[in-house]
Enzyme design. Structure first.
Site, PDB file in Angstrom:
ATOM      1  N   TYR A 191     -17.289   6.378 -11.277  1.00 15.23           N
ATOM      2  CA  TYR A 191     -15.320   5.016 -10.334  1.00 15.23           C
ATOM      3  C   TYR A 191     -16.275   3.283 -10.362  1.00 15.23           C
ATOM      4  CZ  TYR A 191     -15.628   2.228  -5.724  1.00 15.23           C
ATOM      5  OH  TYR A 191     -15.284   0.949  -4.739  1.00 15.23           O
ATOM      6  N   GLY A 223     -13.049   6.255  -1.752  1.00 15.35           N
ATOM      7  CA  GLY A 223     -14.304   6.677  -0.437  1.00 15.35           C
ATOM      8  C   GLY A 223     -15.845   7.142  -0.637  1.00 15.35           C
ATOM      9  N   GLU A 257     -14.960   8.866   3.918  1.00 12.43           N
ATOM     10  CA  GLU A 257     -15.336   8.052   5.123  1.00 12.43           C
ATOM     11  C   GLU A 257     -17.001   7.525   4.256  1.00 12.43           C
ATOM     12  OE1 GLU A 257     -15.182  11.135   6.213  1.00 12.43           O
ATOM     13  OE2 GLU A 257     -16.784  11.826   6.442  1.00 12.43           O
ATOM     14  N   ASP A 291       4.234   3.426  -3.869  1.00  8.96           N
ATOM     15  CA  ASP A 291       3.146   3.720  -4.990  1.00  8.96           C
ATOM     16  C   ASP A 291       3.168   2.390  -5.856  1.00  8.96           C
ATOM     17  OD1 ASP A 291       1.413   4.541  -6.421  1.00  8.96           O
ATOM     18  OD2 ASP A 291       2.270   6.927  -6.635  1.00  8.96           O
ATOM     19  N   SER A 313     -17.191  -3.338  -7.469  1.00  8.71           N
ATOM     20  CA  SER A 313     -18.149  -3.071  -7.186  1.00  8.71           C
ATOM     21  C   SER A 313     -20.135  -3.028  -7.690  1.00  8.71           C
ATOM     22  CB  SER A 313     -17.342  -1.055  -6.738  1.00  8.71           C
ATOM     23  OG  SER A 313     -18.529   0.078  -6.510  1.00  8.71           O
ATOM     24  N   CYS A 338     -21.766  -0.289  -8.400  1.00  3.66           N
ATOM     25  CA  CYS A 338     -21.311   0.881  -8.234  1.00  3.66           C
ATOM     26  C   CYS A 338     -21.126   0.696 -10.172  1.00  3.66           C
ATOM     27  CB  CYS A 338     -20.980   1.955  -8.268  1.00  3.66           C
ATOM     28  SG  CYS A 338     -20.607   2.870  -6.576  1.00  3.66           S
ATOM     29  N   ALA A 353     -21.306   6.006   4.295  1.00  2.00           N
ATOM     30  CA  ALA A 353     -22.141   6.689   4.893  1.00  2.00           C
ATOM     31  C   ALA A 353     -22.350   6.224   6.433  1.00  2.00           C
ATOM     32  CB  ALA A 353     -23.181   6.153   4.267  1.00  2.00           C
ATOM     33  N   ASP A 400       1.031  -1.489   0.301  1.00  2.00           N
ATOM     34  CA  ASP A 400       0.062   0.334  -0.108  1.00  2.00           C
ATOM     35  C   ASP A 400       1.103   1.385  -0.075  1.00  2.00           C
ATOM     36  OD1 ASP A 400      -1.928   2.013   0.925  1.00  2.00           O
ATOM     37  OD2 ASP A 400      -2.771   0.351   1.122  1.00  2.00           O
TER      38      ASP A 400
HETATM   39  P1  NAD Z   1      -9.585   1.842   1.640  1.00  2.00           P
HETATM   40  O1  NAD Z   1      -9.305   3.284   0.898  1.00  2.00           O
HETATM   41  O2  NAD Z   1      -9.794   2.298   2.652  1.00  2.00           O
HETATM   42  O3  NAD Z   1      -8.503   1.021   0.515  1.00  2.00           O
HETATM   43  C1  NAD Z   1      -7.467   1.160  -0.130  1.00  2.00           C
HETATM   44  C2  NAD Z   1      -6.670   0.898   0.380  1.00  2.00           C
HETATM   45  O4  NAD Z   1      -5.878   1.511  -1.436  1.00  2.00           O
HETATM   46  C3  NAD Z   1      -5.756   1.791   0.300  1.00  2.00           C
HETATM   47  O5  NAD Z   1      -5.452   2.272   1.401  1.00  2.00           O
HETATM   48  C4  NAD Z   1      -4.744   3.305  -0.443  1.00  2.00           C
HETATM   49  O6  NAD Z   1      -3.910   4.036   0.168  1.00  2.00           O
HETATM   50  C5  NAD Z   1      -4.261   1.874  -1.034  1.00  2.00           C
HETATM   51  N1  NAD Z   1      -4.505   3.193  -2.089  1.00  2.00           N
HETATM   52  C6  NAD Z   1      -5.131   3.172  -3.530  1.00  2.00           C
HETATM   53  N2  NAD Z   1      -4.416   4.382  -4.800  1.00  2.00           N
HETATM   54  C7  NAD Z   1      -3.163   2.965  -4.365  1.00  2.00           C
HETATM   55  C8  NAD Z   1      -2.195   3.083  -4.760  1.00  2.00           C
HETATM   56  N3  NAD Z   1      -1.203   3.837  -5.690  1.00  2.00           N
HETATM   57  N4  NAD Z   1      -0.366   3.222  -4.394  1.00  2.00           N
HETATM   58  C9  NAD Z   1      -0.501   2.025  -3.484  1.00  2.00           C
HETATM   59  N5  NAD Z   1      -1.994   2.006  -2.550  1.00  2.00           N
HETATM   60  C10 NAD Z   1      -3.140   2.406  -3.047  1.00  2.00           C
HETATM   61  O7  NAD Z   1     -11.209   1.059   0.422  1.00  2.00           O
HETATM   62  P2  NAD Z   1     -11.835  -0.032   1.569  1.00  2.00           P
HETATM   63  O8  NAD Z   1     -13.283   0.108   1.349  1.00  2.00           O
HETATM   64  O9  NAD Z   1     -11.151  -1.299   2.047  1.00  2.00           O
HETATM   65  O10 NAD Z   1     -12.249  -0.770  -0.549  1.00  2.00           O
HETATM   66  C11 NAD Z   1     -11.342  -1.230  -0.983  1.00  2.00           C
HETATM   67  C12 NAD Z   1     -11.150  -1.656  -2.604  1.00  2.00           C
HETATM   68  O11 NAD Z   1     -12.830  -2.587  -2.403  1.00  2.00           O
HETATM   69  C13 NAD Z   1     -10.975  -0.791  -3.265  1.00  2.00           C
HETATM   70  O12 NAD Z   1     -11.231  -1.395  -4.351  1.00  2.00           O
HETATM   71  C14 NAD Z   1     -12.997  -0.620  -3.424  1.00  2.00           C
HETATM   72  O13 NAD Z   1     -12.832   0.203  -4.718  1.00  2.00           O
HETATM   73  C15 NAD Z   1     -13.799  -1.829  -3.365  1.00  2.00           C
HETATM   74  N6  NAD Z   1     -15.004  -1.282  -2.951  1.00  2.00           N
HETATM   75  C16 NAD Z   1     -15.086  -1.392  -1.577  1.00  2.00           C
HETATM   76  C17 NAD Z   1     -16.257  -1.037  -1.193  1.00  2.00           C
HETATM   77  C18 NAD Z   1     -16.536  -0.548   0.324  1.00  2.00           C
HETATM   78  O14 NAD Z   1     -17.774  -0.494   0.672  1.00  2.00           O
HETATM   79  N7  NAD Z   1     -16.111   0.311   1.132  1.00  2.00           N
HETATM   80  C19 NAD Z   1     -17.482  -1.201  -1.838  1.00  2.00           C
HETATM   81  C20 NAD Z   1     -17.187  -1.709  -3.189  1.00  2.00           C
HETATM   82  C21 NAD Z   1     -15.665  -1.374  -3.700  1.00  2.00           C
END
Ligand code: NAD
Length: 329
Positions: A147, A79, A189, A50, A119, A121, A191, A32
């Site tokens: 997204y 987000g 964050e 990154d 997702s 979405c 909802a 990460d």
């Molecule tokens: P999160 O933001 O907590 O985790 C995503 C992580 O990716 C973060 O820690 C961020 O630092 C890391 N990241 C982003 N860009 C990066 C980069 N360039 N290099 C290295 N690390 C990078 O999100 P989450 O809620 O844990 O979601 C995880 C996955 O599930 C994502 O792909 C998200 O789109 C998908 N998702 C989540 C939800 C939800 O409700 N949380 C719903 C649908 C899909």
């Protein structure tokens, strides 16, 4: 011992996934651009890089000269609705770069199994009460936001690499996920966390502001359920995307009421203008049920756990305490 690389392991769902993989006996490398914020990582090894950079994706998959057995790609610029609508370019650019480089690196390194977190979405808007939508009904595509379009592209790219290189691809389309150790303030964050925070900060009998008219229909999936779905799907024979979501559909106002109940408070709602997203969600979970998954966390129980954790964060912040920095461990 199986070796897994978990991308996005500094984030919410992937940090919980790392814990699950450790319980299953894996050696795990987390990757990460940041360490987890709220608890030390359970990973054996953690790379802070990154993943928009191709060289970092290649390096992340090199474990003493060999490829991991499994890659879980959960890194995304991510987000809640506020972030999704204000950061379209970051989402389209950064998440696409991560997805392009990671599937390319994994396929070329000969990684046998690759999981991608998509997702719901990616689906079009729905009318309240409309019949459940299946995975195939994602097409003709009309996601409500950028997204969703990026996720759809990344799904297709992963499947194309699977066809060309023989990599086993597993794709989950997550519903809204919530639980402890998720982002709860700062603008990213989602909802359930935002509502828990507002309720925790509100006095008994007070009023909180909620974006929209409170009637939008959603389902919220507790993080332990989500991680179990990821694990089962990854080790199944399921080709093509599978929705993962709790089958309990509620309005945003009902989510507030469940949170107020968990807090033991009477809360009034003031609806204000704000980004809401689609009107309604109603998805079939038949595909994920067929791999033996079912939701074990009704909303009431999951929100009670989440509220407890967020209330403690709010209290710690208000008491001026700073969090111990999370360390790789
Ligand atoms: P999160 O933001 O907590 O985790 C995503 C992580 O990716 C973060 O820690 C961020 O630092 C890391 N990241 C982003 N860009 C990066 C980069 N360039 N290099 C290295 N690390 C990078 O999100 P989450 O809620 O844990 O979601 C995880 C996955 O599930 C994502 O792909 C998200 O789109 C998908 N998702 C989540 C939800 C939800 O409700 N949380 C719903 C649908 C899909």
């Amino acid at each position: 011992m199986k070796k897994a690389v978990v991308c996005g392991a500094g984030g919410f769902i992937a940090s919980h996934l790392v814990k699950r993989l450790k319980k299953e006996g894996y050696w795990v490398r987390g990757v990460d651009r940041k360490l987890p914020e709220y608890a030390p990582t359970a990973a054996d090894d953690f790379m802070v890089v990154d993943l928009c950079e191709e060289a970092n994706c290649i390096a992340a998959l090199d474990i003493d000269g060999a490829a991991p057995d499994e890659v879980y790609q959960l890194a995304a610029d991510m987000g809640g609705m506020g972030f999704i609508h204000s950061a379209e370019c970051e989402i389209m650019r950064n998440s696409a770069l991560v997805n392009i480089h990671m599937i390319d690196a994994a396929a070329k390194a000969g990684v046998p199994r690759y999981f991608f977190s998509s997702s719901v979405c990616i689906y079009r808007d729905m009318e309240p009460g409309e019949d459940e939508m299946t995975e195939d009904e994602a097409y003709p595509a009309l996601p409500d936001n950028e997204y969703g379009w990026e996720k759809l592209y990344a799904e297709r790219m992963a499947m194309a690499y699977g066809r060309r290189f023989g990599t086993t691809i597993r794709i989950a389309r997550f519903q809204n996920c919530y639980g402890p150790e998720g982002t709860w303030d700062g603008g990213r964050e989602k909802a359930p966390a935002a509502i828990c925070r507002k309720v925790a900060m509100c006095e008994d009998g007070g009023t909180i502001e909620v974006w929209g008219d409170g009637k939008a229909i959603r389902s919220y999936t507790y993080v332990d359920d989500m991680v179990d779905g990821i694990y089962r799907l990854m080790h199944s024979e399921m080709e093509g995307p599978a929705n993962i979501g709790c089958p309990e559909y509620v309005s945003v106002d009902e989510l507030v009421m469940a949170t107020a109940e968990a807090a033991g408070k009477t809360i009034h709602i003031k609806h204000i203008d704000g980004p809401v997203g689609v009107q309604s969600r109603n998805f079939s979970n038949e595909r994920i049920y067929s791999v033996g998954w079912k939701s074990e966390w009704p909303l009431k129980r999951g929100i009670a756990e989440t509220y407890k954790w967020i209330e403690a964060q709010v209290q710690a912040r208000d008491a001026g305490k700073t969090q111990e920095p999370a360390t790789a461990g």
